[in-house]
Design an enzyme around this catalytic site. Structure first.
Site, PDB file in Angstrom:
ATOM      1  N   LYS A 155      -3.455  28.164  -6.837  1.00  0.00           N
ATOM      2  CA  LYS A 155      -3.998  27.865  -8.162  1.00  0.00           C
ATOM      3  C   LYS A 155      -5.403  28.460  -8.313  1.00  0.00           C
ATOM      4  O   LYS A 155      -5.719  29.106  -9.286  1.00  0.00           O
ATOM      5  CB  LYS A 155      -4.022  26.343  -8.358  1.00  0.00           C
ATOM      6  CG  LYS A 155      -4.445  25.911  -9.721  1.00  0.00           C
ATOM      7  CD  LYS A 155      -4.335  24.402  -9.858  1.00  0.00           C
ATOM      8  CE  LYS A 155      -5.037  23.934 -11.102  1.00  0.00           C
ATOM      9  NZ  LYS A 155      -5.181  22.482 -11.161  1.00  0.00           N
ATOM     10  N   GLU A 209      -7.070  29.875   3.830  1.00  0.00           N
ATOM     11  CA  GLU A 209      -5.838  30.002   4.610  1.00  0.00           C
ATOM     12  C   GLU A 209      -4.855  30.932   3.912  1.00  0.00           C
ATOM     13  O   GLU A 209      -4.257  31.825   4.527  1.00  0.00           O
ATOM     14  CB  GLU A 209      -5.163  28.628   4.784  1.00  0.00           C
ATOM     15  CG  GLU A 209      -5.946  27.630   5.621  1.00  0.00           C
ATOM     16  CD  GLU A 209      -6.879  26.758   4.782  1.00  0.00           C
ATOM     17  OE1 GLU A 209      -7.459  27.271   3.795  1.00  0.00           O
ATOM     18  OE2 GLU A 209      -7.039  25.572   5.106  1.00  0.00           O
ATOM     19  N   GLY A 257      -2.317  20.595  -8.217  1.00  0.00           N
ATOM     20  CA  GLY A 257      -1.554  21.290  -7.169  1.00  0.00           C
ATOM     21  C   GLY A 257      -0.349  20.500  -6.690  1.00  0.00           C
ATOM     22  O   GLY A 257       0.775  21.020  -6.632  1.00  0.00           O
ATOM     23  N   ARG A 258      -0.547  19.222  -6.375  1.00  0.00           N
ATOM     24  CA  ARG A 258       0.553  18.445  -5.775  1.00  0.00           C
ATOM     25  C   ARG A 258       1.597  18.030  -6.806  1.00  0.00           C
ATOM     26  O   ARG A 258       2.580  17.390  -6.458  1.00  0.00           O
ATOM     27  CB  ARG A 258      -0.002  17.231  -5.034  1.00  0.00           C
ATOM     28  CG  ARG A 258      -0.916  16.340  -5.843  1.00  0.00           C
ATOM     29  CD  ARG A 258      -1.637  15.345  -4.938  1.00  0.00           C
ATOM     30  NE  ARG A 258      -2.687  14.603  -5.633  1.00  0.00           N
ATOM     31  CZ  ARG A 258      -3.916  15.054  -5.866  1.00  0.00           C
ATOM     32  NH1 ARG A 258      -4.256  16.275  -5.492  1.00  0.00           N
ATOM     33  NH2 ARG A 258      -4.812  14.307  -6.478  1.00  0.00           N
ATOM     34  N   GLU A 311      -3.227  11.917  -1.130  1.00  0.00           N
ATOM     35  CA  GLU A 311      -4.242  12.757  -1.765  1.00  0.00           C
ATOM     36  C   GLU A 311      -4.577  12.210  -3.155  1.00  0.00           C
ATOM     37  O   GLU A 311      -5.683  12.368  -3.655  1.00  0.00           O
ATOM     38  CB  GLU A 311      -3.742  14.202  -1.860  1.00  0.00           C
ATOM     39  CG  GLU A 311      -4.857  15.215  -2.007  1.00  0.00           C
ATOM     40  CD  GLU A 311      -4.395  16.638  -1.776  1.00  0.00           C
ATOM     41  OE1 GLU A 311      -4.358  17.063  -0.604  1.00  0.00           O
ATOM     42  OE2 GLU A 311      -4.068  17.326  -2.753  1.00  0.00           O
ATOM     43  N   HIS A 358      15.857   5.929  16.754  1.00  0.00           N
ATOM     44  CA  HIS A 358      15.825   6.102  18.206  1.00  0.00           C
ATOM     45  C   HIS A 358      14.421   6.443  18.679  1.00  0.00           C
ATOM     46  O   HIS A 358      14.251   6.983  19.776  1.00  0.00           O
ATOM     47  CB  HIS A 358      16.838   7.178  18.610  1.00  0.00           C
ATOM     48  CG  HIS A 358      18.234   6.777  18.237  1.00  0.00           C
ATOM     49  ND1 HIS A 358      19.041   6.041  19.085  1.00  0.00           N
ATOM     50  CD2 HIS A 358      18.929   6.923  17.085  1.00  0.00           C
ATOM     51  CE1 HIS A 358      20.189   5.793  18.479  1.00  0.00           C
ATOM     52  NE2 HIS A 358      20.146   6.309  17.258  1.00  0.00           N
ATOM     53  N   LYS A 371     -13.011  22.218   3.098  1.00  0.00           N
ATOM     54  CA  LYS A 371     -12.889  23.649   2.773  1.00  0.00           C
ATOM     55  C   LYS A 371     -14.261  24.316   2.865  1.00  0.00           C
ATOM     56  O   LYS A 371     -14.431  25.361   3.470  1.00  0.00           O
ATOM     57  CB  LYS A 371     -12.336  23.847   1.357  1.00  0.00           C
ATOM     58  CG  LYS A 371     -10.834  23.623   1.188  1.00  0.00           C
ATOM     59  CD  LYS A 371     -10.380  24.043  -0.220  1.00  0.00           C
ATOM     60  CE  LYS A 371      -8.907  23.755  -0.486  1.00  0.00           C
ATOM     61  NZ  LYS A 371      -8.448  24.139  -1.827  1.00  0.00           N
TER      62      LYS A 371
END
Ligand code: G6Q
Length: 549
Positions: free
Chosen positions: A206, A212, A267-268, A353, A384, A512
């Protein structure tokens, strides 16, 4: 501002929680034979059973009174009409506009944004059809066989989770891959089997500033040009999804290869936008539209259903009840469907977030527990592994069990075993096993009195552990759209109840910025003494160890 704790409805819940802590759910089930009917909601895409919570009618009416007092309905209206409810970033919150399949006008600054959304969808369709049908060619004239989406956080988790969930719906005409980690191992592994002339990259960011993603995108460009020996090949192999056209073009991406994003999509919450391109390429555009339609169905339910019949509102109220009033500190998401293996990671970001914050809308400290930490794993694998903790630890972990009536990949005998476990676990977590039952069972098995005395305390399960069950008919683009929208609106409602701005993420921004400074210092081999001694010590150790090699 007035704290939620000063509301009458809040205080009534505090008192009521003390009473309810004395109750056991198995007794509540015995007292009310219609508990399931009373505390479940049937919607077309799924059934939500919330009867296995430590609640009674009184609890629900008190929680609903709180929702009223917090004006959940008014806030819901504000979101749907585009008010700038993301106050710290001064933005509207309109992911619902991206799946506005009834095309109701949504006016923002005098403009109907549905027109922009439809335009973007036309662009997505043309592009995804072109790639899927082989009209989009690489630099050597060959058709594209592999698409690599490079993005992180909200620009990765949503599309990747959906791609994984809907694998059975892919015709595999294009292989879709995801790279999110700046650890070079991931991109190296993804690129190794691929052929540059047949690979297309989508750079999803965005802001188009995320280190990254930029680092991975540069590596991908070098990989391509090392094969094409021609920088102009980039135009045929790179597209971007971003609201920062300037940065994307400066990065080397052709302006006509940039898909727009708007500042009113967080974003999310962005998988419904062009960030969902890899989904459309993998499944075909029609399936992508079905995903939007499934979400729209829940948008309609959320905006229209009365609070007491409103699934996202009920889920938010129960989370508040279990965590803020009854004291649970984490919540598990446990899918019993292989397709949903990334769901807990996705919801972890969506909820933590959004609402993992400690100040209210006015920036004042919040004086009550807010959201739990979210974690989880496929249910059967969890059984398990960590279910021991769910059943017998001193910490109560409310859980969401999510399963499907039909498997998308029927294999004889498998689904029955899976679902038997699904039903058994919520029953066991609710009922538990008391001392008397353990003793009788062991006696029947012929165990000695000494042995029984010794193991009884270890075999007692207190039960009374809350679960929600979401039972879908079948995993499909539509039902996945609905499931995600259910949680999105739950998170929104939680934010309102807790007075939290759910749509910023300053906690992400801090790291960041620091990482950028540290990277520059490491590159110059000049470590600033302004860092604390631990950070400085670690950085020196790292540099010295590298130099020693
Ligand atoms: C999501 C967050 C965050 C964001 C990533 C990637 O809501 O804002 O996870 O999506 O940090 O950001 P860009 O898309 O800007 O690269």
């Amino acid at each position: 501002m007035q704290s939620r704790t000063s509301l009458d409805s809040w205080q009534a819940l505090v008192t009521h929680a003390t009473e309810m802590k004395q109750q056991h759910m198995s007794e509540l089930f015995k007292q009310s034979p219609h508990r399931f009917e009373q505390f479940s909601i049937k919607l077309a895409p799924f059934l939500l059973d919330y009867s296995k919570n430590l609640i009674n009618e009184n609890t629900m009416s008190k929680l609903l009174a709180l929702a009223k007092e917090c004006d959940v309905e008014g806030w819901r209206q504000k979101m749907f009409s585009g008010e700038r409810i993301n106050t710290t970033e001064d933005r509207s919150v309109l992911h619902i506009a991206l799946r506005n399949r009834s095309h109701k006008a949504i006016i923002l600054a005098g403009k109907n944004i549905d027109e922009d959304v439809q335009q973007a969808l036309i662009q997505m369709k043309a592009f995804s059809d072109n790639v899927r049908q082989g009209h989009w060619k690489g630099y050597s004239g060959k058709r594209i066989t592999d698409v690599v989406n490079i993005g992180v956080g909200g620009s990765n988790l949503g599309p990747q989770m959906v791609t994984e969930a809907l694998k059975q719906y892919s015709d595999n005409s294009i292989n879709v891959h995801y790279v999110s980690n700046v650890d070079g191992t991931q991109i190296a592994n993804v690129l190794r089997p691929l052929t540059p002339e047949k690979t297309l990259f989508i750079i999803s960011s965005k802001t188009f500033t995320t280190t990254e993603t930029m680092t991975n995108a540069k590596t991908a460009m070098r990989w391509l040009v090392a094969s094409s020996f021609d920088e102009s090949s980039i135009a045929k192999h790179f597209v971007a999804v971003s609201s920062n056209k300037k940065n994307a073009t400066e990065f080397g991406i052709d302006e006509e290869n940039i898909f727009d994003m708007w500042d009113w999509v967080g974003g999310r919450f962005s998988l419904w936008s062009a960030i969902g391109l890899p989904i459309a390429i993998d499944l075909g555009f029609e399936r992508f539209i079905e995903l939007l339609e499934g979400a729209h169905e829940i948008d309609n339910h959320f905006s229209q259903a009365p609070l007491e019949q409103n699934a996202p509102v009920i889920l938010a109220l129960l989370s508040l009840w279990n965590c803020t009033f009854l004291g649970a500190q984490s919540q598990a998401i446990l899918p019993y469907d292989q397709s949903l293996h990334m769901l807990s990671a996705y919801l972890q970001q969506a909820e933590m977030e959004s609402n993992g914050k400690s100040v209210n809308w006015q920036g004042e400290s919040i004086d009550y527990p807010t959201v739990p930490s979210i974690w989880g794993e496929l249910g059967i694998n969890g059984q398990h592994a960590f279910y021991q903790y769910l059943h017998q630890s001193n910490n109560i972990v409310p859980t969401d069990f999510i399963g499907s009536v039909e498997s998308v990949t029927p294999v004889q005998g498998h689904h029955e075993t899976l679902m038997a476990n699904f039903f058994a676990q919520t029953q066991a977590l609710m009922q538990g096993v008391n001392e008397q039952q353990v003793r009788e069972d062991l006696k029947m098995k012929g165990r000695t009195p000494e042995y029984i005395d010794k193991v009884v305390p270890h075999k007692v399960h207190k039960g009374n552990r809350p679960t929600n069950t979401i039972l879908m008919k079948r995993i499909s683009p539509r039902s996945i759209g609905s499931l995600i929208a259910l949680y999105e609106h739950k998170i929104f409602t939680q934010g309102i109840l807790l007075q939290i701005c759910s749509f910023d993420q300053w906690g992400v921004e801090l790291g960041k910025g620091l990482a950028n400074n540290i990277q520059a210092e490491l590159a110059k081999n000049s470590i600033s003494d302004t860092h604390d001694s631990s950070t400085q010590g670690l950085m020196h150790f790292y540099q010295d160890s590298k130099a020693d090699k």
